[in-house]
Design an enzyme around this catalytic site. Sequence first.
Site, PDB file in Angstrom:
ATOM      1  N   ASN A 159       0.787  -1.242   0.000  1.00 36.81           N
ATOM      2  CA  ASN A 159       0.000   0.000   0.000  1.00 36.81           C
ATOM      3  C   ASN A 159       0.816   1.288   0.000  1.00 36.81           C
ATOM      4  O   ASN A 159       0.323   2.322  -0.430  1.00 36.81           O
ATOM      5  CB  ASN A 159      -1.048  -0.013   1.119  1.00 36.81           C
ATOM      6  CG  ASN A 159      -0.433  -0.078   2.489  1.00 36.81           C
ATOM      7  OD1 ASN A 159       0.666  -0.595   2.665  1.00 36.81           O
ATOM      8  ND2 ASN A 159      -1.125   0.442   3.479  1.00 36.81           N
ATOM      9  N   GLU A 200       4.707  -4.201  12.154  1.00 38.24           N
ATOM     10  CA  GLU A 200       3.814  -3.048  11.936  1.00 38.24           C
ATOM     11  C   GLU A 200       2.616  -3.603  11.186  1.00 38.24           C
ATOM     12  O   GLU A 200       2.701  -3.876   9.988  1.00 38.24           O
ATOM     13  CB  GLU A 200       4.522  -1.971  11.104  1.00 38.24           C
ATOM     14  CG  GLU A 200       5.755  -1.384  11.753  1.00 38.24           C
ATOM     15  CD  GLU A 200       5.442  -0.453  12.902  1.00 38.24           C
ATOM     16  OE1 GLU A 200       4.287   0.019  12.996  1.00 38.24           O
ATOM     17  OE2 GLU A 200       6.340  -0.209  13.717  1.00 38.24           O
ATOM     18  N   CYS A 260      -3.280   1.351   6.869  1.00 40.96           N
ATOM     19  CA  CYS A 260      -3.512   0.723   8.172  1.00 40.96           C
ATOM     20  C   CYS A 260      -4.157   1.694   9.151  1.00 40.96           C
ATOM     21  O   CYS A 260      -4.697   1.270  10.169  1.00 40.96           O
ATOM     22  CB  CYS A 260      -2.204   0.184   8.723  1.00 40.96           C
ATOM     23  SG  CYS A 260      -0.879   1.376   8.576  1.00 40.96           S
ATOM     24  N   GLU A 277     -10.251  -5.695   9.728  1.00 39.15           N
ATOM     25  CA  GLU A 277      -9.699  -4.564   8.977  1.00 39.15           C
ATOM     26  C   GLU A 277     -10.292  -4.614   7.568  1.00 39.15           C
ATOM     27  O   GLU A 277     -10.059  -5.571   6.827  1.00 39.15           O
ATOM     28  CB  GLU A 277      -8.178  -4.707   8.909  1.00 39.15           C
ATOM     29  CG  GLU A 277      -7.511  -3.667   8.048  1.00 39.15           C
ATOM     30  CD  GLU A 277      -6.000  -3.817   8.007  1.00 39.15           C
ATOM     31  OE1 GLU A 277      -5.505  -4.932   7.755  1.00 39.15           O
ATOM     32  OE2 GLU A 277      -5.312  -2.810   8.223  1.00 39.15           O
TER      33      GLU A 277
HETATM   34  P1  NAD Z   1       0.570  -9.060   3.593  1.00 38.77           P
HETATM   35  O1  NAD Z   1       0.707  -9.426   5.012  1.00 38.77           O
HETATM   36  O2  NAD Z   1      -0.218  -9.917   2.700  1.00 38.77           O
HETATM   37  O3  NAD Z   1       2.025  -8.948   2.926  1.00 38.77           O
HETATM   38  C1  NAD Z   1       3.045  -8.123   3.464  1.00 38.77           C
HETATM   39  C2  NAD Z   1       4.386  -8.616   2.959  1.00 38.77           C
HETATM   40  O4  NAD Z   1       4.632  -9.918   3.503  1.00 38.77           O
HETATM   41  C3  NAD Z   1       4.469  -8.770   1.450  1.00 38.77           C
HETATM   42  O5  NAD Z   1       5.775  -8.392   1.017  1.00 38.77           O
HETATM   43  C4  NAD Z   1       4.258 -10.252   1.263  1.00 38.77           C
HETATM   44  O6  NAD Z   1       4.808 -10.711   0.066  1.00 38.77           O
HETATM   45  C5  NAD Z   1       4.998 -10.784   2.458  1.00 38.77           C
HETATM   46  N1  NAD Z   1       4.673 -12.170   2.840  1.00 38.77           N
HETATM   47  C6  NAD Z   1       3.490 -12.812   2.717  1.00 38.77           C
HETATM   48  N2  NAD Z   1       3.598 -14.078   3.179  1.00 38.77           N
HETATM   49  C7  NAD Z   1       4.868 -14.206   3.617  1.00 38.77           C
HETATM   50  C8  NAD Z   1       5.592 -15.269   4.227  1.00 38.77           C
HETATM   51  N3  NAD Z   1       5.017 -16.433   4.478  1.00 38.77           N
HETATM   52  N4  NAD Z   1       6.881 -15.067   4.555  1.00 38.77           N
HETATM   53  C9  NAD Z   1       7.471 -13.874   4.321  1.00 38.77           C
HETATM   54  N5  NAD Z   1       6.843 -12.841   3.750  1.00 38.77           N
HETATM   55  C10 NAD Z   1       5.558 -12.991   3.403  1.00 38.77           C
HETATM   56  O7  NAD Z   1       0.052  -7.541   3.575  1.00 38.77           O
HETATM   57  P2  NAD Z   1      -0.382  -6.648   2.328  1.00 38.77           P
HETATM   58  O8  NAD Z   1      -1.685  -7.128   1.838  1.00 38.77           O
HETATM   59  O9  NAD Z   1       0.758  -6.469   1.379  1.00 38.77           O
HETATM   60  O10 NAD Z   1      -0.547  -5.237   3.070  1.00 38.77           O
HETATM   61  C11 NAD Z   1      -1.687  -4.877   3.745  1.00 38.77           C
HETATM   62  C12 NAD Z   1      -1.525  -5.033   5.234  1.00 38.77           C
HETATM   63  O11 NAD Z   1      -0.413  -4.276   5.693  1.00 38.77           O
HETATM   64  C13 NAD Z   1      -2.714  -4.498   5.998  1.00 38.77           C
HETATM   65  O12 NAD Z   1      -3.059  -5.373   7.038  1.00 38.77           O
HETATM   66  C14 NAD Z   1      -2.198  -3.177   6.555  1.00 38.77           C
HETATM   67  O13 NAD Z   1      -2.871  -2.713   7.689  1.00 38.77           O
HETATM   68  C15 NAD Z   1      -0.783  -3.518   6.842  1.00 38.77           C
HETATM   69  N6  NAD Z   1       0.023  -2.300   6.951  1.00 38.77           N
HETATM   70  C16 NAD Z   1       0.513  -1.922   8.174  1.00 38.77           C
HETATM   71  C17 NAD Z   1       1.236  -0.747   8.290  1.00 38.77           C
HETATM   72  C18 NAD Z   1       1.816  -0.292   9.603  1.00 38.77           C
HETATM   73  O14 NAD Z   1       2.748   0.501   9.591  1.00 38.77           O
HETATM   74  N7  NAD Z   1       1.309  -0.746  10.730  1.00 38.77           N
HETATM   75  C19 NAD Z   1       1.464   0.032   7.171  1.00 38.77           C
HETATM   76  C20 NAD Z   1       0.934  -0.379   5.949  1.00 38.77           C
HETATM   77  C21 NAD Z   1       0.236  -1.555   5.843  1.00 38.77           C
END
Ligand code: NAD
Length: 473
Positions: A152, A247, A281, A375
């Site tokens: 995002n 995060e 988020c 969420e």
């Molecule tokens: P996601 O958890 O699907 O993926 C995040 C990252 O993890 C990606 O690079 C993905 O390829 C990787 N990933 C997935 N499975 C993995 C595994 N088994 N091992 C290692 N890496 C793996 O999240 P998304 O859909 O890309 O992003 C949206 C989420 O991120 C939402 O829940 C949002 O709230 C959160 N977010 C949090 C913050 C914060 O600062 N707190 C900021 C932005 C987004």
Amino acid sequence: MDVRPFWLAGRPVTGDAELTVTNPYDGRVVAVCSVPTPEQVEEAVAAAAAVRKKAAALPIHVRAEALAHVSRRLAERADEIAHLITAENGKPVFWARGEVGRAVSTFRFAAEETRRLSGETVRLDTEAASAGRLAYVSRVPYGPVLGITPFNFPLNLVAHKVAPAIAAGAPIVLKPAPATPVSSLVLGEILAETDLPEGMFSVLPVPNDRAGTLTEDPRLPVVSFTGSAPVGYAIMDQVPRKHVTLELGGNAAAVVLADADLDRAASRIALFSNYQAGQSCIAVQRVIVEESVHDDFVARLVPAVEALVTGDPADEKTQVGPLVSVEAAERVERWVAEAVSAGARLLTGGTRDGATVAPTVLADVPADAKVSREEVFGPVMIVQRVSGVDEAFAAVNDSRYGLQAGVFTRSLEIAFRANRELEVGGVIIGDVPSYRADQMPYGGVKDSGVGREGIRSAIADLTYEKVMVLTGL
Ligand code: NAD
């Protein structure tokens, strides 16, 4: 279309497979990115491990100059990078420009913070038994960092992994989100222009099924993860002995109290529930309104939501673009329909066109509906009516998440009460929970994660305090 190389120990390299990145708005191919082989992933980790000591000893001026260079180059290439972010992620170019501007600041803050790194002395002769002794305390990086980032904010959240690592003197291996790797590959290009030593950074667009070897590798003692709660906690369970910062997600609340400026609250909430199509988020998901102003507020909110310009993200005037994929938009549409069939009232929105969901406002939503509890990560807000401050704060805390909360009030007393009582990492008074400045500590409690970002806090998370005791003084 040329295949984009990835960055292995600071060098552009191609692998054995390709990843096609498409524009979520119109399905056009944005880029074809090369994917590293398992051997190349191994090479990147080995290079990070090999440069570990050199990185920790890297002079401050070298770190600071590299970070300042990245900041300057991002500013010079801002327009090009903003359009790339829009193409790969679908966020309107207005917001993409904002993201690049923030990444410029994130690297600049890191350059400045690096120059402020210093040790501390602790007088030990406060006790007779320690007479003649003095402690010198310095911060030492744990070692190479694995940064994992979501789709995002494909540039600025990457900046929040890379910049503090360089500042702390730690090599970083970055795994960007497979849907949006292009901005981080451009960042790799800019990092390669600096004098950082070989092995200091790699950008590896590895698919999730190849990521396990990275998270488990003992040569990467730190995992700094931003993404969803299930993935984050699965990683933490996988590597309980590593330094893991998470995060994660949220269902952020904005509270509107009777003394608030209702026009301002309505326009800020309308915009920040829907910015980036709600895929933040800290996008406003739950709007908690004091009874005495509820109807007046909703009468302002709904037109403000309906006035948002939805459409082609490449158009400078667009405020709300598509979600990251048609599947994501279909899920949001399903959650809204489920809430409505359970008794919620649709005040506006609820429709979908491809990956674009119309900005949506729901009222009378059952407490157990997904749009209340989970969420949404889409342009959907729910409005709740409460009797007063007690009930409002209880409603904010009635969530398994706790990232940030916003409270629209003019009362200093209520502001401090909110700060005491709200179970979140950040309380934003007079504005939406979606406010974030890149130098401030940022992170959650409860299921929203552990650890803090914001340059100073992130450097602290990537390092440990080491003490040297001088004797015989
Ligand atoms: P996601 O958890 O699907 O993926 C995040 C990252 O993890 C990606 O690079 C993905 O390829 C990787 N990933 C997935 N499975 C993995 C595994 N088994 N091992 C290692 N890496 C793996 O999240 P998304 O859909 O890309 O992003 C949206 C989420 O991120 C939402 O829940 C949002 O709230 C959160 N977010 C949090 C913050 C914060 O600062 N707190 C900021 C932005 C987004």
